[in-house]
Scaffold this active site. Structure first.
Site, PDB file in Angstrom:
ATOM      1  N   LYS A   1       0.816  -1.220   0.000  1.00  0.00           N
ATOM      2  CA  LYS A   1       0.000   0.000   0.000  1.00  0.00           C
ATOM      3  C   LYS A   1       0.856   1.279   0.000  1.00  0.00           C
ATOM      4  CE  LYS A   1      -3.929  -2.314   2.195  1.00  0.00           C
ATOM      5  NZ  LYS A   1      -4.989  -2.234   3.212  1.00  0.00           N
TER       6      LYS A   1
ATOM      7  N   TYR B   1     -12.888  -1.681  -3.866  1.00  0.00           N
ATOM      8  CA  TYR B   1     -13.380  -1.740  -2.482  1.00  0.00           C
ATOM      9  C   TYR B   1     -14.900  -1.610  -2.398  1.00  0.00           C
ATOM     10  CZ  TYR B   1      -8.591  -1.610  -0.795  1.00  0.00           C
ATOM     11  OH  TYR B   1      -7.287  -1.932  -0.516  1.00  0.00           O
TER      12      TYR B   1
ATOM     13  N   ARG C   1      -1.972 -14.705   4.512  1.00  0.00           N
ATOM     14  CA  ARG C   1      -2.599 -13.961   5.612  1.00  0.00           C
ATOM     15  C   ARG C   1      -1.840 -14.164   6.920  1.00  0.00           C
ATOM     16  NH1 ARG C   1      -7.235 -11.272   4.366  1.00  0.00           N
ATOM     17  NH2 ARG C   1      -8.271 -11.501   6.381  1.00  0.00           N
TER      18      ARG C   1
ATOM     19  N   ARG D   1       2.693  -6.675   8.792  1.00  0.00           N
ATOM     20  CA  ARG D   1       1.991  -5.509   9.368  1.00  0.00           C
ATOM     21  C   ARG D   1       2.579  -5.108  10.713  1.00  0.00           C
ATOM     22  NH1 ARG D   1      -3.848  -7.569   7.297  1.00  0.00           N
ATOM     23  NH2 ARG D   1      -4.015  -6.285   5.409  1.00  0.00           N
TER      24      ARG D   1
ATOM     25  N   ASN E   1      -2.233   0.167   6.671  1.00  0.00           N
ATOM     26  CA  ASN E   1      -1.677  -1.085   7.210  1.00  0.00           C
ATOM     27  C   ASN E   1      -0.741  -1.825   6.253  1.00  0.00           C
ATOM     28  OD1 ASN E   1      -3.648  -1.985   5.513  1.00  0.00           O
ATOM     29  ND2 ASN E   1      -4.702  -3.294   6.986  1.00  0.00           N
TER      30      ASN E   1
ATOM     31  N   HIS F   1      -2.050  -5.494   1.546  1.00  0.00           N
ATOM     32  CA  HIS F   1      -3.340  -6.171   1.392  1.00  0.00           C
ATOM     33  C   HIS F   1      -3.099  -7.634   1.048  1.00  0.00           C
ATOM     34  CE1 HIS F   1      -7.387  -7.071  -0.108  1.00  0.00           C
ATOM     35  NE2 HIS F   1      -6.806  -7.606  -1.173  1.00  0.00           N
TER      36      HIS F   1
ATOM     37  N   GLU G   1      -9.700 -10.408  -7.702  1.00  0.00           N
ATOM     38  CA  GLU G   1      -8.832  -9.239  -7.537  1.00  0.00           C
ATOM     39  C   GLU G   1      -7.664  -9.277  -8.522  1.00  0.00           C
ATOM     40  OE1 GLU G   1      -7.802  -9.154  -3.364  1.00  0.00           O
ATOM     41  OE2 GLU G   1      -9.900  -8.918  -2.761  1.00  0.00           O
TER      42      GLU G   1
HETATM   43  P1  CMP Z   1      -7.545  -4.624   3.695  1.00  0.00           P
HETATM   44  O1  CMP Z   1      -8.050  -5.853   4.384  1.00  0.00           O
HETATM   45  O2  CMP Z   1      -6.345  -4.708   2.855  1.00  0.00           O
HETATM   46  O3  CMP Z   1      -8.741  -4.026   2.808  1.00  0.00           O
HETATM   47  C1  CMP Z   1      -9.794  -3.322   3.444  1.00  0.00           C
HETATM   48  C2  CMP Z   1      -9.178  -2.250   4.277  1.00  0.00           C
HETATM   49  O4  CMP Z   1     -10.062  -1.429   4.980  1.00  0.00           O
HETATM   50  C3  CMP Z   1      -8.344  -2.892   5.377  1.00  0.00           C
HETATM   51  O5  CMP Z   1      -7.232  -3.522   4.800  1.00  0.00           O
HETATM   52  C4  CMP Z   1      -8.049  -1.700   6.244  1.00  0.00           C
HETATM   53  O6  CMP Z   1      -6.915  -0.977   5.813  1.00  0.00           O
HETATM   54  C5  CMP Z   1      -9.293  -0.865   6.025  1.00  0.00           C
HETATM   55  N1  CMP Z   1     -10.067  -0.882   7.264  1.00  0.00           N
HETATM   56  C6  CMP Z   1     -10.674  -1.940   7.823  1.00  0.00           C
HETATM   57  N2  CMP Z   1     -11.278  -1.565   8.981  1.00  0.00           N
HETATM   58  C7  CMP Z   1     -11.024  -0.249   9.128  1.00  0.00           C
HETATM   59  C8  CMP Z   1     -11.368   0.701  10.111  1.00  0.00           C
HETATM   60  N3  CMP Z   1     -12.100   0.359  11.187  1.00  0.00           N
HETATM   61  N4  CMP Z   1     -10.924   1.959   9.947  1.00  0.00           N
HETATM   62  C9  CMP Z   1     -10.196   2.302   8.856  1.00  0.00           C
HETATM   63  N5  CMP Z   1      -9.842   1.435   7.887  1.00  0.00           N
HETATM   64  C10 CMP Z   1     -10.245   0.179   8.035  1.00  0.00           C
END
Ligand code: CMP
Length: 147
Positions: A11, A51, A87, A104, A114, A117, A128
């Site tokens: 990211k 998304y 994961r 992470r 974070n 992905h 994806e």
């Molecule tokens: P990822 O699983 O890569 O894709 C969806 C993203 O949404 C996830 O990573 C987080 O970065 C983001 N995300 C999930 N929950 C929250 C949250 N509570 N607040 C902000 N971002 C979030």
């Protein structure tokens, strides 16, 4: 049977911090083969579509803004049981809860930013991968590159 490919994006936060190389090394050292890879910047339209599943969530706008804030590295990775294995390597969505030694834990600052992905199912990994790398399907359901 579990599939053998997953889809990832390094990211914008991790790209900005100069961590592409360190993260790719961890991915290779964990036994993943990079099948496809692209350094790119997502358009707003592409991020919104990617998304779409989170459209109703309060963080959707913030997520799209963040994912379009700079370049990302998108990649397709191959390994037995790829989705689950990857994961484990990246750790929990919230870095505060990620296990020691995970990507992470090492490189992410917050749940929103974070670092990386990882697809959460075989079905999403294929969807994806094809969404990112081709306008038509590039990978078949066995994970073979057909495009
Ligand atoms: P990822 O699983 O890569 O894709 C969806 C993203 O949404 C996830 O990573 C987080 O970065 C983001 N995300 C999930 N929950 C929250 C949250 N509570 N607040 C902000 N971002 C979030």
């Amino acid at each position: 049977m579990a599939g053998n490919i997953t889809f990832t994006m390094i990211k914008p936060d991790a790209v900005r911090a100069g961590n592409i190389g360190a993260i790719l090394k961890m991915i290779n050292d964990a036994g993943f083969r990079i099948v496809a890879m692209e350094l790119t910047r997502m358009s707003k339209a592409k991020a919104e579509k990617f998304y779409d599943i989170h459209k109703e969530r309060p963080f959707y706008g913030e997520l799209v803004d963040f994912m379009t804030s700079g370049p990302i590295v998108a990649a397709v990775l191959e390994k037995a049981n790829a989705v689950e294995e990857f994961r484990k390597l990246i750790g929990a969505t919230n870095p505060a809860q990620a296990a020691e030694g995970t990507i992470r834990k090492l490189f992410a600052a917050s749940i929103g930013e974070n670092a990386i992905h990882g697809a959460d199912s075989d079905e999403n990994a294929l969807r994806e991968a094809n969404f990112h790398f081709a306008t038509s399907s590039m990978f078949d359901k066995s994970g073979n590159c057909v495009g």
